[in-house]
Design an enzyme around this catalytic site. Sequence first.
Site, PDB file in Angstrom:
ATOM      1  N   THR A 173      70.642 103.366  80.684  1.00  0.00           N
ATOM      2  CA  THR A 173      69.856 104.542  81.099  1.00  0.00           C
ATOM      3  C   THR A 173      70.017 104.763  82.594  1.00  0.00           C
ATOM      4  O   THR A 173      70.072 103.798  83.358  1.00  0.00           O
ATOM      5  CB  THR A 173      68.354 104.407  80.730  1.00  0.00           C
ATOM      6  OG1 THR A 173      67.654 105.547  81.263  1.00  0.00           O
ATOM      7  CG2 THR A 173      67.710 103.133  81.224  1.00  0.00           C
ATOM      8  N   ASP A 203      69.047 109.939  68.708  1.00  0.00           N
ATOM      9  CA  ASP A 203      70.173 109.979  67.758  1.00  0.00           C
ATOM     10  C   ASP A 203      69.936 109.197  66.463  1.00  0.00           C
ATOM     11  O   ASP A 203      70.711 109.316  65.509  1.00  0.00           O
ATOM     12  CB  ASP A 203      71.469 109.507  68.441  1.00  0.00           C
ATOM     13  CG  ASP A 203      71.371 108.103  69.043  1.00  0.00           C
ATOM     14  OD1 ASP A 203      70.591 107.266  68.532  1.00  0.00           O
ATOM     15  OD2 ASP A 203      72.088 107.838  70.033  1.00  0.00           O
ATOM     16  N   HIS A 253      61.240 109.656  72.827  1.00  0.00           N
ATOM     17  CA  HIS A 253      61.609 111.075  72.978  1.00  0.00           C
ATOM     18  C   HIS A 253      61.832 111.750  71.628  1.00  0.00           C
ATOM     19  O   HIS A 253      62.417 112.834  71.567  1.00  0.00           O
ATOM     20  CB  HIS A 253      62.853 111.218  73.861  1.00  0.00           C
ATOM     21  CG  HIS A 253      62.585 110.911  75.313  1.00  0.00           C
ATOM     22  ND1 HIS A 253      63.585 110.657  76.230  1.00  0.00           N
ATOM     23  CD2 HIS A 253      61.413 110.811  76.008  1.00  0.00           C
ATOM     24  CE1 HIS A 253      63.039 110.417  77.418  1.00  0.00           C
ATOM     25  NE2 HIS A 253      61.728 110.493  77.309  1.00  0.00           N
ATOM     26  N   ASN A 311      66.520 107.458  73.129  1.00  0.00           N
ATOM     27  CA  ASN A 311      67.523 108.191  72.354  1.00  0.00           C
ATOM     28  C   ASN A 311      66.917 108.851  71.126  1.00  0.00           C
ATOM     29  O   ASN A 311      66.056 108.272  70.468  1.00  0.00           O
ATOM     30  CB  ASN A 311      68.661 107.254  71.928  1.00  0.00           C
ATOM     31  CG  ASN A 311      69.362 106.650  73.122  1.00  0.00           C
ATOM     32  OD1 ASN A 311      69.187 107.135  74.246  1.00  0.00           O
ATOM     33  ND2 ASN A 311      70.134 105.610  72.918  1.00  0.00           N
ATOM     34  N   ASN A 364      74.445  98.198  82.534  1.00  0.00           N
ATOM     35  CA  ASN A 364      74.869  99.580  82.762  1.00  0.00           C
ATOM     36  C   ASN A 364      76.278  99.565  83.354  1.00  0.00           C
ATOM     37  O   ASN A 364      76.682  98.587  83.984  1.00  0.00           O
ATOM     38  CB  ASN A 364      73.898 100.265  83.747  1.00  0.00           C
ATOM     39  CG  ASN A 364      73.955 101.784  83.669  1.00  0.00           C
ATOM     40  OD1 ASN A 364      75.017 102.388  83.796  1.00  0.00           O
ATOM     41  ND2 ASN A 364      72.817 102.395  83.436  1.00  0.00           N
TER      42      ASN A 364
HETATM   43  C1  BJW Z   1      76.521 102.986  79.858  1.00  0.00           C
HETATM   44  C2  BJW Z   1      77.602 103.148  79.005  1.00  0.00           C
HETATM   45  C3  BJW Z   1      78.001 102.009  78.304  1.00  0.00           C
HETATM   46  C4  BJW Z   1      77.243 105.058  79.894  1.00  0.00           C
HETATM   47  N1  BJW Z   1      77.354 100.853  78.470  1.00  0.00           N
HETATM   48  N2  BJW Z   1      75.898 101.839  80.017  1.00  0.00           N
HETATM   49  C5  BJW Z   1      57.566 111.984  87.888  1.00  0.00           C
HETATM   50  C6  BJW Z   1      58.470 112.162  88.914  1.00  0.00           C
HETATM   51  C7  BJW Z   1      59.476 113.132  88.820  1.00  0.00           C
HETATM   52  C8  BJW Z   1      59.562 113.955  87.694  1.00  0.00           C
HETATM   53  C9  BJW Z   1      58.656 113.774  86.680  1.00  0.00           C
HETATM   54  C10 BJW Z   1      57.679 112.807  86.788  1.00  0.00           C
HETATM   55  N3  BJW Z   1      56.940 112.825  85.637  1.00  0.00           N
HETATM   56  C11 BJW Z   1      57.429 113.782  84.814  1.00  0.00           C
HETATM   57  C12 BJW Z   1      58.473 114.382  85.434  1.00  0.00           C
HETATM   58  C13 BJW Z   1      59.268 115.498  84.879  1.00  0.00           C
HETATM   59  C14 BJW Z   1      60.329 115.070  83.913  1.00  0.00           C
HETATM   60  C15 BJW Z   1      61.318 114.166  84.642  1.00  0.00           C
HETATM   61  O1  BJW Z   1      61.326 112.969  84.543  1.00  0.00           O
HETATM   62  N4  BJW Z   1      62.208 114.789  85.398  1.00  0.00           N
HETATM   63  C16 BJW Z   1      63.223 114.042  86.169  1.00  0.00           C
HETATM   64  C17 BJW Z   1      64.614 114.293  85.564  1.00  0.00           C
HETATM   65  C18 BJW Z   1      63.156 114.489  87.590  1.00  0.00           C
HETATM   66  N5  BJW Z   1      59.742 114.368  82.763  1.00  0.00           N
HETATM   67  C19 BJW Z   1      59.221 115.043  81.746  1.00  0.00           C
HETATM   68  O2  BJW Z   1      59.182 116.271  81.751  1.00  0.00           O
HETATM   69  C20 BJW Z   1      58.655 114.242  80.602  1.00  0.00           C
HETATM   70  N6  BJW Z   1      57.361 114.743  80.313  1.00  0.00           N
HETATM   71  C21 BJW Z   1      56.288 114.433  81.037  1.00  0.00           C
HETATM   72  O3  BJW Z   1      56.286 113.571  81.865  1.00  0.00           O
HETATM   73  O4  BJW Z   1      55.203 115.189  80.724  1.00  0.00           O
HETATM   74  C22 BJW Z   1      54.028 115.052  81.495  1.00  0.00           C
HETATM   75  C23 BJW Z   1      52.936 115.848  80.795  1.00  0.00           C
HETATM   76  C24 BJW Z   1      51.710 115.259  80.590  1.00  0.00           C
HETATM   77  C25 BJW Z   1      50.702 115.980  79.936  1.00  0.00           C
HETATM   78  C26 BJW Z   1      50.955 117.264  79.479  1.00  0.00           C
HETATM   79  C27 BJW Z   1      52.196 117.850  79.659  1.00  0.00           C
HETATM   80  C28 BJW Z   1      53.201 117.139  80.323  1.00  0.00           C
HETATM   81  C29 BJW Z   1      59.484 114.436  79.333  1.00  0.00           C
HETATM   82  C30 BJW Z   1      60.882 113.962  79.475  1.00  0.00           C
HETATM   83  C31 BJW Z   1      61.678 114.320  78.229  1.00  0.00           C
HETATM   84  C32 BJW Z   1      63.158 114.023  78.379  1.00  0.00           C
HETATM   85  N7  BJW Z   1      63.874 114.662  77.353  1.00  0.00           N
HETATM   86  C33 BJW Z   1      65.300 114.447  77.206  1.00  0.00           C
HETATM   87  C34 BJW Z   1      65.796 115.337  76.064  1.00  0.00           C
HETATM   88  C35 BJW Z   1      65.322 114.775  74.711  1.00  0.00           C
HETATM   89  C36 BJW Z   1      65.792 115.597  73.575  1.00  0.00           C
HETATM   90  C37 BJW Z   1      67.288 115.655  73.471  1.00  0.00           C
HETATM   91  O5  BJW Z   1      67.991 114.617  73.452  1.00  0.00           O
HETATM   92  O6  BJW Z   1      67.783 116.764  73.391  1.00  0.00           O
HETATM   93  O7  BJW Z   1      65.557 113.070  76.929  1.00  0.00           O
HETATM   94  S1  BJW Z   1      66.211 114.729  78.712  1.00  0.00           S
HETATM   95  C38 BJW Z   1      67.375 113.425  78.452  1.00  0.00           C
HETATM   96  O8  BJW Z   1      67.216 112.430  79.500  1.00  0.00           O
HETATM   97  C39 BJW Z   1      66.950 112.743  77.140  1.00  0.00           C
HETATM   98  C40 BJW Z   1      67.112 111.295  77.486  1.00  0.00           C
HETATM   99  O9  BJW Z   1      66.355 110.510  76.605  1.00  0.00           O
HETATM  100  C41 BJW Z   1      66.666 111.241  78.927  1.00  0.00           C
HETATM  101  C42 BJW Z   1      67.148 110.028  79.676  1.00  0.00           C
HETATM  102  O10 BJW Z   1      68.514 110.016  79.782  1.00  0.00           O
HETATM  103  P1  BJW Z   1      69.315 108.624  79.707  1.00  0.00           P
HETATM  104  O11 BJW Z   1      69.139 108.019  78.381  1.00  0.00           O
HETATM  105  O12 BJW Z   1      68.964 107.803  80.880  1.00  0.00           O
HETATM  106  O13 BJW Z   1      70.829 109.153  79.756  1.00  0.00           O
HETATM  107  P2  BJW Z   1      71.752 109.454  81.043  1.00  0.00           P
HETATM  108  O14 BJW Z   1      72.891 110.278  80.570  1.00  0.00           O
HETATM  109  O15 BJW Z   1      70.973 109.987  82.161  1.00  0.00           O
HETATM  110  O16 BJW Z   1      72.278 108.030  81.506  1.00  0.00           O
HETATM  111  C43 BJW Z   1      73.193 107.278  80.731  1.00  0.00           C
HETATM  112  C44 BJW Z   1      73.411 105.947  81.439  1.00  0.00           C
HETATM  113  O17 BJW Z   1      74.212 105.115  80.609  1.00  0.00           O
HETATM  114  C45 BJW Z   1      74.153 106.072  82.780  1.00  0.00           C
HETATM  115  O18 BJW Z   1      73.446 105.311  83.751  1.00  0.00           O
HETATM  116  C46 BJW Z   1      75.535 105.466  82.504  1.00  0.00           C
HETATM  117  O19 BJW Z   1      76.075 104.776  83.630  1.00  0.00           O
HETATM  118  C47 BJW Z   1      75.211 104.508  81.396  1.00  0.00           C
HETATM  119  N8  BJW Z   1      76.313 104.233  80.470  1.00  0.00           N
HETATM  120  N9  BJW Z   1      78.050 104.456  79.104  1.00  0.00           N
HETATM  121  C48 BJW Z   1      76.316 100.815  79.376  1.00  0.00           C
HETATM  122  N10 BJW Z   1      79.070 102.058  77.458  1.00  0.00           N
END
Ligand code: BJW
Length: 243
Positions: A188, A104, A119, A102, A213
């Site tokens: 997550t 935030d 992040h 996060n 979750n």
């Molecule tokens: C509850 C609840 C309650 C709700 N109680 N639970 C390998 C395989 C495939 C793809 C890739 C890979 N390696 C890299 C990639 C590409 C990419 C990636 O992963 N893509 C996939 C989506 C396919 N990754 C990247 O690009 C990363 N970089 C990288 O690997 O670079 C390599 C590199 C090396 C050398 C040079 C250059 C490059 C970077 C990833 C950055 C992610 N950024 C974001 C935005 C951050 C800024 C912002 O906030 O604006 O990060 S995207 C967004 O997703 C944010 C979050 O941190 C992240 C994860 O999301 P999160 O936290 O899981 O949220 P949700 O909404 O998905 O889930 C919420 C959950 O809560 C749900 O499950 C609900 O059920 C639950 N919930 N209420 C308990 N009350």
Amino acid sequence: MEEKIKALRDALKKADQVAVLTGAGISAESGVPTFRGDEGIWKSYRATDLATPEAFARDPELVWRFYNWRRELISKVTYNLAHKALVELKGLVPGFTLITQNVDGLHLLSGSQNLLEIHGNLWKVRCTKCQKITLDRSPDLRTSPKCKFCGGLLRPHVVWFGEALDPAILNKSVDASRTSQVMLVIGTSAVVQPAASLALEAKSGGAVVAEINLESTPHSHFMDFSLLGKAGEIVPKLVEAWG
Ligand code: BJW
Ligand code: ZN
């Protein structure tokens, strides 16, 4: 559920090293929107338009409008019972690392220490020219904020898709995961890499892994505990009646 909570609490009590990985779900009960799912940010906005370096190069004002909207929203909310319970947990176990995806800042606001913000942080800005990072908590930064040192364009100090995580922070996160005896994975969707693989690091290092979750995730199948429900209700129960 109560049995599972007790068993997980017992595992935590025995652990020397505990790692916790959090995602947007832990802040949902504070009123911060998550990314995926029906109410998620990516339902209304395309990630590729807003959270990539290409999007920022194409239209920095649009990207800043998105981040200013979130800064303003987050400035009006606060941490919840789950954030607070993790602060308490740190005081109860010998070794504790909190890894959050996060941006935030609510873990910091709640008083968390040993925190790795993998992040980045929405309240920090980074100069695209001189790379200096500064803290700026003003809710609205205008749409083309400039660096006070060199006049370069500022960007949010967050990790966008396609960008590398800070290697020092990532290494510490991997180490903390591998050496943990218990890892909690809270709120997550476990689809964004490399964060999602930290739970696998913990599991392959022999940790007891537990997921909290609202719903099951791609990780549920290898979890030792899958606690379905709200983080704000379940996490506090883990530290209650510690004894
Ligand atoms: C509850 C609840 C309650 C709700 N109680 N639970 C390998 C395989 C495939 C793809 C890739 C890979 N390696 C890299 C990639 C590409 C990419 C990636 O992963 N893509 C996939 C989506 C396919 N990754 C990247 O690009 C990363 N970089 C990288 O690997 O670079 C390599 C590199 C090396 C050398 C040079 C250059 C490059 C970077 C990833 C950055 C992610 N950024 C974001 C935005 C951050 C800024 C912002 O906030 O604006 O990060 S995207 C967004 O997703 C944010 C979050 O941190 C992240 C994860 O999301 P999160 O936290 O899981 O949220 P949700 O909404 O998905 O889930 C919420 C959950 O809560 C749900 O499950 C609900 O059920 C639950 N919930 N209420 C308990 N009350
Ligand atoms: Zn600068």
